[in-house]
Motif scaffolding. Structure first.
Motif, PDB file in Angstrom:
ATOM      1  N   TYR A 186       0.842  -1.206   0.000  1.00 46.22           N
ATOM      2  CA  TYR A 186       0.000   0.000   0.000  1.00 46.22           C
ATOM      3  C   TYR A 186       0.873   1.251   0.000  1.00 46.22           C
ATOM      4  O   TYR A 186       0.645   2.194  -0.772  1.00 46.22           O
ATOM      5  CB  TYR A 186      -0.931  -0.014   1.211  1.00 46.22           C
ATOM      6  N   TYR A 189       2.849   1.549  -3.425  1.00 43.30           N
ATOM      7  CA  TYR A 189       1.943   1.916  -4.529  1.00 43.30           C
ATOM      8  C   TYR A 189       1.559   3.385  -4.438  1.00 43.30           C
ATOM      9  O   TYR A 189       1.644   4.133  -5.420  1.00 43.30           O
ATOM     10  CB  TYR A 189       0.687   1.049  -4.507  1.00 43.30           C
ATOM     11  N   ASN A 190       1.143   3.828  -3.250  1.00 41.25           N
ATOM     12  CA  ASN A 190       0.655   5.193  -3.106  1.00 41.25           C
ATOM     13  C   ASN A 190       1.766   6.216  -2.924  1.00 41.25           C
ATOM     14  O   ASN A 190       1.501   7.405  -2.708  1.00 41.25           O
ATOM     15  CB  ASN A 190      -0.340   5.260  -1.943  1.00 41.25           C
ATOM     16  N   CYS A 193       3.445   4.438  -7.682  1.00 41.97           N
ATOM     17  CA  CYS A 193       2.593   3.983  -8.788  1.00 41.97           C
ATOM     18  C   CYS A 193       1.381   4.875  -9.013  1.00 41.97           C
ATOM     19  O   CYS A 193       0.854   4.954 -10.131  1.00 41.97           O
ATOM     20  CB  CYS A 193       2.129   2.550  -8.538  1.00 41.97           C
ATOM     21  N   ALA A 201      -5.198   2.547  -6.340  1.00 40.69           N
ATOM     22  CA  ALA A 201      -5.320   1.584  -7.445  1.00 40.69           C
ATOM     23  C   ALA A 201      -6.678   1.654  -8.123  1.00 40.69           C
ATOM     24  O   ALA A 201      -7.294   0.625  -8.426  1.00 40.69           O
ATOM     25  CB  ALA A 201      -5.048   0.162  -6.940  1.00 40.69           C
ATOM     26  N   SER A 227       6.625  -4.781 -14.472  1.00 49.10           N
ATOM     27  CA  SER A 227       7.070  -3.761 -13.523  1.00 49.10           C
ATOM     28  C   SER A 227       8.571  -3.536 -13.604  1.00 49.10           C
ATOM     29  O   SER A 227       9.044  -2.400 -13.592  1.00 49.10           O
ATOM     30  CB  SER A 227       6.694  -4.167 -12.091  1.00 49.10           C
ATOM     31  N   ILE A 251       3.380  -4.882  -3.717  1.00 48.76           N
ATOM     32  CA  ILE A 251       2.490  -4.015  -4.500  1.00 48.76           C
ATOM     33  C   ILE A 251       1.422  -4.852  -5.192  1.00 48.76           C
ATOM     34  O   ILE A 251       0.236  -4.501  -5.195  1.00 48.76           O
ATOM     35  CB  ILE A 251       3.292  -3.197  -5.526  1.00 48.76           C
ATOM     36  N   VAL A 255      -2.679  -4.520  -4.745  1.00 42.83           N
ATOM     37  CA  VAL A 255      -3.594  -4.322  -5.873  1.00 42.83           C
ATOM     38  C   VAL A 255      -4.580  -5.490  -5.982  1.00 42.83           C
ATOM     39  O   VAL A 255      -5.780  -5.286  -6.241  1.00 42.83           O
ATOM     40  CB  VAL A 255      -2.811  -4.149  -7.188  1.00 42.83           C
TER      41      VAL A 255
END
Length: 273
Positions: A186, A189-190, A193, A201, A227, A251, A255
């Motif tokens: 989390y 990703y935040n 990504c 996501a 990736s 990640i 997701v």
């Protein structure tokens, strides 16, 4: 004919003398000075096997796994592919690959350049290359399988649907806090990504909704490969060298949990709360 009788004390002294002589002779057979004597029952490890084990440890401790895996292509070829290509070439292949890893460059396996590794000694590189060249198809599949996913976990979504994952989503007795790995996913990703794929996501203007990609059948291995290598034609950078495989796995888990409806938007409750 009578033999002379030996007094008991004399016989005892003679026996003790013989024992002492035998003990001294045994001491003379010890290992030369500077060499450790192997304990009784010990099995000597062949030098080649020691080198191979040492090489595996050095590979796993390096950044090689950012771009390579044992039996699957990531950014670069798998170790098994490399071993197959250079099979039978002996020390010539070892010297060639040691030089290539140290200097880096592209051309042998495509256009993606390999990062040079001038900080690694020739001795370490030789051990690493010898381990890679010792691999055969099917070798170390258990380690890759464990990384790609282990036992199956079943969960119920808020609407009562049962879903399964190959990684743990929740932890603790109440199963309401996400695991450390999923919370790490989390955060990653935040932090990175979301710029293209949207926060939480949900998809963005520059890149697709990754939940839908997984829903359509994208596997973890495909997720990992894309990736790490990126998609230059679509403007996606390669994350190899920045993220490690464990980061991409985390990640992916985040997701996937979002796609299955197990984790809502926003900061999920975690073991850190």
């Amino acid at each position: 004919m009578h033999l002379p009788q030996i007094p008991v004390r004399a016989a005892l002294a003679l026996a003790l003398g013989l024992c002492a002589a035998l003990a001294l002779q045994a001491c003379d057979t010890k290992a030369p000075e500077g060499e450790a004597e192997a304990p009784a029952g010990a099995v000597e490890t062949p030098e080649s096997e020691t080198m191979t084990s040492d090489g595996e440890a050095k590979v796993r401790a390096s950044d090689c796994s950012t771009c390579h895996a044992v039996d699957q292509k990531l950014v670069g070829p798998s170790y098994v592919e490399i071993a197959k290509r250079y099979s039978g070439e002996g020390q010539a292949a070892v010297k060639q690959l040691v030089k290539k890893i140290k200097e880096g460059g592209s051309g042998n396996w495509g256009d993606v350049p390999m990062t040079p590794h001038p900080q690694l000694s020739d001795a370490d590189l030789t051990a690493m290359v010898q381990w890679i060249l010792s691999l055969e198809p099917g070798e170390d599949e258990s380690a890759d399988a464990a990384e790609a996913g282990g036992e199956t976990h079943s969960y119920k979504t808020d609407d009562g649907k049962t879903v399964q994952t190959d990684f743990a989503v929740f932890t603790g007795p109440d199963q309401k806090h996400v695991t450390e790995d999923l919370f790490h996913g989390y955060l990653q990703y935040n932090s990175y990504c979301f710029r293209c794929h949207g926060g939480d996501a949900v998809g963005g203007e520059l890149a697709p909704d990754l939940r839908k990609s997984l829903e359509k059948g994208m596997t973890y291995r495909e997720f990992l490969s894309v990736s790490m290598a990126g998609r230059e034609e679509k403007g996606m950078p390669a994350w190899a060298g920045f993220f490690e495989k464990k980061d991409i796995r985390a990640i992916y888990g985040y997701v996937k949990a979002r796609q299955l409806g197990l984790v809502p938007a926003g900061r999920p409750p975690s073991v850190y709360d």
